[in-house]
Design an enzyme around this catalytic site. Structure first.
Site, PDB file in Angstrom:
ATOM      1  N   ILE B 618     -13.764  71.581  -5.610  1.00 43.08           N
ATOM      2  CA  ILE B 618     -15.095  71.485  -6.207  1.00 43.08           C
ATOM      3  C   ILE B 618     -14.930  71.608  -7.718  1.00 43.08           C
ATOM      4  CG2 ILE B 618     -17.395  72.509  -6.310  1.00 43.08           C
ATOM      5  CD1 ILE B 618     -16.673  71.149  -3.604  1.00 43.08           C
ATOM      6  N   GLU B 694     -23.539  63.421  -0.998  1.00 45.33           N
ATOM      7  CA  GLU B 694     -24.216  62.875   0.181  1.00 45.33           C
ATOM      8  C   GLU B 694     -23.984  63.742   1.416  1.00 45.33           C
ATOM      9  OE1 GLU B 694     -22.995  58.749   0.249  1.00 45.33           O
ATOM     10  OE2 GLU B 694     -24.534  58.270  -1.227  1.00 45.33           O
TER      11      GLU B 694
END
Lengths: 211, 734, 316
Positions: B618, B694
């Site tokens: 991340i 998404e």
């Protein structure tokens, strides 16, 4: 299928399409109604105060407060999201109250004192609410953000002034800046990116800092 | 740089800047209204205003356009329609042409643009354009059109079906099974910034400020549409007020601004009116899905089939709602297929997590139904059917797959053990309370992505790439990447995005933007590091960039010294070999929802939400978390309220504004929690990162649906799950 | 938006005279609905008379109990008024259940009464709509009608009155005071103010051209417990699918009116007498003769269940 008559438009259908035309319901025929002659319109003068500065304009009466700010004063921080009062991106503070600047004619604001996002703070000198939005990532694309921030500032003031809300259990009690109170009051500002949870935290931070 | 073998140690692994929460570097501009969006560039003092006339019919032919009244209206400079626009091409990424004429392909397809001195004049004159249509019947009913719609890829091996084993036999033999149908409606992206463009011609060169996620696609398709050389088109999109897939493509605002500007001989600014957007632009197509799952009594899936039908304009594509079912769960016998009907509704196309979003809305209800039938906990059932390999190609492994951890750690964090497995039993005042879970899954995609990096004499590192920031945080993660690579703080990096003058990036879409665009910046920074070493006379192999200094073999210099004799510029791109063929690159997660259903009215209100995600490294936990909570919010919308209502007589989406098409508001969304599992995917790219934007949406709808079932005991399979769909089955109250 | 000329009214009588005497002239107060409709040319006035300088912005007590609410009092100010909150809680509740904070700050009392339907077909000038263009047909019948009317509608129009405030005012037996172009004033009970569509859905109310609302009066307080239960798909900033305004007395008697179901706030006094017998009895009577579509038939059980929630809360 429905009670709509077949239109004269249906009769005009081209030769290859006649077979299906009868199944097509009629449209409104907007082309041939008697029309009120549009009046000759000249620009009208307007003076008001924007972010503390007196401004004078000469405007087509159709100009909304939103377009006066964006297109005439080049204060493009106030956003046009829907132009129909359905999103809140155009929120500004007029005479101390937040309104949708898209649903107000500029001429209706003669003499008014208007605060836009540009009047709250600058990148070098952020308003506490602006700083809290940055700190809590209370935005994503940023397009609804000026409206959210103007609304957030006004909401805290409305709570302080005791304006009631839909989620208040006791209408005669003074409202407090709880999570659900702020969320209900902010609901006229849509964020399609979905930063709501972070905006609530930004507002709580500002409330806490004040307390 | 070609990425062909798994990444080894590299400067990003230091994680001094990357991997740390960083507030957005563009944040103060956004929070003060200073960030300029498409309609807000004031470079042209003489800009005129364009306003679009949209088709009043869904299907037919334009007989004539009478512009006499409009042309005579005050301030009107020019009116352009297909008959006087010159020969227009159609962009590669557009299914339907952007300017109607003589044929009309769908409702609100652009018919003409009116250019006037002011916005007010252009809008009023547009209302005076009279269009005479020869209206014909169209195909607007998805269910009717699907009855004889062909399978997609019917001409390929498999004849349109993807099969493993013999599904029918295994399903027939399964002792426990479900066979259910699910529907999802058409969805609108409903981004807050309308489609908008300013076009300015300089001789035969065209410059367009626009709001577009994919600069190079838009530039290419604009050149194709206008039949002009691509190198004469400049596209600029430094800030995008939301896209969600709607702004992947060239749309009519840019084309009509360009045509209007040419006709007017002036720059033209044009924004689509909100009520025009839903039918003029693209949408996520509705689906009709059938899912069959068979299992042994211990919960082992033996047969799984997912078939989906959707519709689109001629030559359009299907909503690929079955794709995740090919990869998400084990099962020896498998069948997936899609049907595509031809419709004359507006063009269907990508919206956030195309395929998986509606696919998981169905599949993850089916899994909940199956678990109940088996008498199993829905998490245990999913865990039992986890697979570490591609179920269709068992030799192929997932590069990383932490679905089980997402589910089990999420369960612990959320307090899943407090869920009453018997539905309809938990009551809090007037609220029936329920909890639901769903798996999240979305593939990661590799995309070539380039960047240019400059080291200035002032020591400032400037990154230039045509990557866009659609709210995803691109500015910030690119700055973090360059800062990590060059050993400088984030505030020593300037990021310039969204210009076709910059190297072509992955762009923003398909959750491929962050990982690929930063990998492209990584590649360019590797080149710049080499240039710095060379300029300083260091051995590039062991040079360390840290704390604004460059160190090698006992020698050290300020980074800026390398540019003292002049700016250093490096450019490169990330390209990929076939690691994504040897390995399946996917992202995983689990969504948890607690909600209440009003026992009186049937209205559903969320109480708590949690997402656990495993999606590679991340890059910025702050903006990544925002991507996930935003996606969760959109998932709540698709679960509870979002539906473009189709009028099957007139052939259009009726509720085409933000009052009619409801999306969640503040009051709908409770506090949201997000957990990222530690992960670094060395098969993905040198950043070891994958997509996240998404994944956060995938499965949310079903988690809501399953929580509603848990609350009420009424199973709903047709989205949106509005109160009218279960009010007749709620407990009696009067 | 068509071109128009603009002036600010100096007083009510001259404002009414100007609008009555000039075809195409309209009043504008908050503008939140009128400008919305002007932008899409559903409304096409050629002259606007801005009322903001008129002194109709006060809420004053009436002798013998009750309040007179100036026509220009904003929704926010009306909802926040201490007397309204204390004595007419249903009115505050209804107002704050509607629109958004921004809109309520701008919207006026009279304008809220006069807001037009939100039927999607009324809003799309390509579509037939008898309300917008008499004689063109009704696209909503046989079309998308989930939000639309289930009772009091006609074969020419199935639109609803979309507001919340007026539902509470109907419950309270408010009276609408007007002045017309000839300077004559009248008082219209709200029960008589809204028309049923019949064959002329283009006319929403009984107001004559140029007739200007100057105030709304509320009779003396009813006592009892006040409720406004609004049901909608999202939690806020949405029009009602169904709303229930109610004042329930300790003995179980009271008043009830419904919103989101009909061309006007729907109150059937004969049904109120059945309140002690429960929600189902009330709605059976109140919605007798309802003609829902397939898409909005759910509004009937929803109205019953929403009323049941109110009655349960009243007992609690």
């Amino acid at each position: 299928m429905n009670n709509v008559e077949i239109s004269r438009r249906g009769v005009i259908v081209g030769t290859t399409a006649v077979a299906v035309a009868s199944s097509v319901p009629a449209l409104a025929d907007n082309g041939d109604g008697p029309e009120m002659a549009a009046p000759a319109v000249s620009p009208m003068p307007l003076s008001f105060t924007v972010n503390g500065e007196p401004r004078e304009l000469s405007l087509d009466p159709r100009t909304t407060l939103l377009d006066a700010l964006r297109e005439h004063l080049h204060l493009t921080g106030t956003k046009k999201g829907c132009d129909h009062g359905q999103c809140g991106a155009c929120t500004v503070i007029v005479e101390g109250q937040r309104i949708n600047s898209c649903l107000s004619l500029a001429l209706m604001h003669e003499g008014d004192d208007i605060t836009t996002i540009e009047g709250l703070g600058t990148p070098d000198k952020l308003h506490p609410m602006q700083a809290a939005f940055v700190k809590h990532d209370g935005y994503q694309c940023g397009y609804c953000t000026p409206g959210q921030i103007c609304s957030a500032v006004a909401v805290l003031d409305e709570i302080k002034r005791g304006i009631p809300s839909h989620v208040q259990a006791d209408l005669n009690a003074k409202p407090t800046a709880t999570n659900i109170e702020m969320r209900e009051r902010m609901s006229g500002n849509i964020c399609r990116c979905g930063a709501y949870s972070n905006i609530a935290e930004a507002m709580a931070d500002v409330v806490g800092a004040k307390a | 740089m070609k990425f062909e073998t798994p990444a080894t140690g590299n400067p990003i692994d230091r994680m001094k800047v990357v991997g740390r929460a960083q507030t957005r570097i563009d944040g103060p501009l956004k929070a003060t209204g200073q960030a300029p969006y498409a309609y807000e560039h004031d470079d042209f003092a003489d800009a005129a205003y364009g306003y679009v006339v949209g088709a009043a019919v869904a299907k037919g032919r334009i007989n004539a356009i009478d512009t006499r009244a409009a042309k005579a209206a005050p301030g009107v400079i020019a009116i352009v329609s297909a008959s006087d626009a010159g020969k227009l091409g159609k962009g590669k990424y557009n299914t339907v042409k952007l300017l109607a004429g003589p044929e009309v392909d769908h409702y609100h397809q652009a018919v003409a643009v009116v250019v006037a001195e002011t916005f007010e004049q252009a809008r009023a004159a547009a209302g005076l354009v009279r269009v005479d249509y020869a209206r014909t019947a169209g195909r607007f009913d998805l269910d009717a059109a699907l009855t004889n719609a062909p399978l997609t890829n019917a001409d390929k091996p498999g004849k349109g079906e993807d099969r493993v084993g013999t599904f029918e036999t295994a399903f027939a033999a399964a002792p426990v099974k479900i066979d259910a149908e699910y529907t999802t409606p058409d969805h609108s992206h409903a981004m807050m910034e309308p489609f908008a463009s300013i076009a300015a011609w300089d001789g035969d060169a065209l410059k367009v400020w626009t709001s577009n996620q994919m600069i190079d696609w838009g530039r290419t398709d604009l050149a194709t549409t206008l039949n002009m050389p691509k190198d004469k088109v400049t596209l600029l999109s430094p800030y995008v007020g939301g896209g969600f897939g709607g702004k992947l493509f060239l749309r009519s605002d840019a084309v009509l601004a360009a045509l209007g500007a040419r006709a007017a001989g002036r720059p033209v600014k044009l924004a689509m009116a909100r009520p025009f957007i839903a039918n003029n632009t693209t949408h996520r197509p509705a689906t009709r899905q059938r899912i069959r799952i068979g299992a042994t009594t211990d919960g082992t899936i033996t047969a799984i089939a997912h078939e989906s039908g959707s519709g689109d304009q001629p030559n359009g594509g299907p909503e690929a709602a079955v794709l995740q079912t090919r990869l998400l769960y084990a099962g020896a016998h498998r069948l997936t297929s899609m049907r595509l009907a031809v419709l004359d509704l507006p063009e269907g196309n990508a919206m956030r997590a195309p395929g998986e979003a509606p696919g998981l809305m169905a599949l993850e209800i089916a899994m909940d139904e199956m678990a109940e039938k088996l008498g199993m906990d829905p998490i245990a059932f999913r865990v039992k059917n986890d697979t570490q390999v591609d179920p269709e190609m068992p030799d192929r492994q997932f590069s990383q797959r932490q679905l089980v951890r997402c589910l089990t750690e999420g369960a612990q964090r959320f307090g899943w053990s407090r869920r009453n497995a018997t539905p309809g039993r938990v009551r809090d005042g007037r609220w029936l309370v329920g909890m639901g879970v769903a798996s999240a899954f979305r593939n990661h995609m590799n995309m070539t992505s380039a960047a240019r990096v400059r080291l200035g004499r002032d020591g400032i590192v400037t990154v230039e790439t045509d990557m866009t920031d659609i709210g995803t945080g691109s500015y910030t993660i690119i700055a973090q990447t360059a800062a990590e690579m060059m050993g400088v703080p984030v505030d020593a990096v300037v990021v310039k995005l969204g210009s076709s003058d910059f190297p072509v990036s992955a762009g923003s879409g398909g959750q491929f933007g962050a990982a690929n665009a930063t990998a492209g910046v990584y590649a360019a920074c590797v080149r710049l590091r080499e240039a710095v070493s060379q300029r300083l006379g260091y051995n590039s192999a062991d040079t360390v960039f840290d704390g604004g200094k460059v160190t090698s073999g006992g020698r050290s210099a300020d980074l800026r010294q390398a540019a003292s004799a002049g700016e250093l510029v490096a450019e490169d791109k990330i390209e990929y070999g076939d690691l994504d063929k040897s390995w399946q690159l996917s992202t995983f997660g689990a969504h948890f929802v607690e909600l209440g259903v009003d026992v009186y009215t049937g209205a559903t209100r969320l109480r708590r939400m949690l997402a656990v995600c495993a999606a590679g490294r991340i890059i910025n936990p702050m903006s990544a978390r925002s991507q996930v909570i935003g996606a969760m919010t959109m998932g709540v919308g698709s679960a509870l309220m979002e539906e473009l209502a189709v009028d099957r007589r007139f052939g259009f989406f009726v509720n085409h504004d933000l009052a009619g098409y409801e999306v969640p508001v503040h009051a709908d969304i409770p506090h949201q929690d997000v957990i990222f599992l530690e992960e670094a995917d060395d098969k993905a790219n040198p950043m070891k990162a994958k997509g996240i934007g998404e994944l956060g949406l995938c499965g949310v709808g079903a988690a809501v649906a399953n929580a509603m079932y848990n609350a009420t005991g009424v199973r709903l399979r047709d989205y949106p799950l509005t109160l009218d769909k279960h009010i007749d089955r709620l407990p009696p109250v009067a | 938006m068509r071109a128009f000329t603009y002036e600010r009214a100096k007083d009510a009588a001259s404002a009414a005279r100007i609008v009555a005497g000039r075809p195409g002239a309209k009043f504008i107060a908050g503008g939140t609905n009128l400008l919305d409709l002007m932008k899409i040319e559903v409304e096409t006035p050629t002259h606007l008379v801005d009322l903001q300088d008129l002194e109709f912005d006060k809420i004053t007590p009436i002798a013998g109990g009750g309040l007179r609410i100036g026509a220009l009092v904003s929704n926010t100010d009306l909802a926040a008024d201490a007397r309204v909150r204390r004595d007419y809680g249903v009115l505050t509740r209804a107002i704050v259940a509607g629109a958004s904070g921004q809109l309520r700050n701008k919207a006026s009392t009279a304008g809220n009464l006069l807001q037009r339907t939100r039927c999607s077909y009324f809003y799309d000038t390509n579509m037939p709509c008898n309300k917008r263009k008499p004689g063109s047909g009704c696209a909503a019948i046989g079309g998308y009608s989930r939000q639309l009317g289930v009772i009091g509608v006609s074969d020419k129009c199935i639109a609803t009155f979309p507001g919340d405030m007026a539902v509470a005012m109907r419950l309270l037996d408010a009276v609408i005071e007007t002045v017309d172009g000839d300077g004559a004033s009248r008082a219209i009970p709200i029960a008589d103010f809204y028309r049923l569509w019949g064959d002329t859905p283009e006319q929403d109310t009984v107001l004559k051209p140029g007739e200007l609302i100057t105030a709304v009066t509320l009779p003396k307080p009813l006592g009892g417990k006040h409720f406004y239960e609004k049901v909608r798909d999202r939690a806020s900033y949405a029009f009602a699918l169904v709303s229930v305004a109610a004042v329930i007395q300790p003995d179980g008697n009271g008043r009830v009116a419904f919103g989101g179901v009909a061309p006007r706030p729907w109150r059937i006094e004969a049904a109120e007498a059945l309140l002690p017998r429960g929600a189902a009895a009330v709605t059976a009577r109140a919605f007798q003769g309802a003609t829902p579509t397939k898409d909005n038939a759910f509004k009937l059980p929803l109205a019953t269940r929403a009323l049941a929630s109110v009655l349960a809360e009243a007992k609690a």
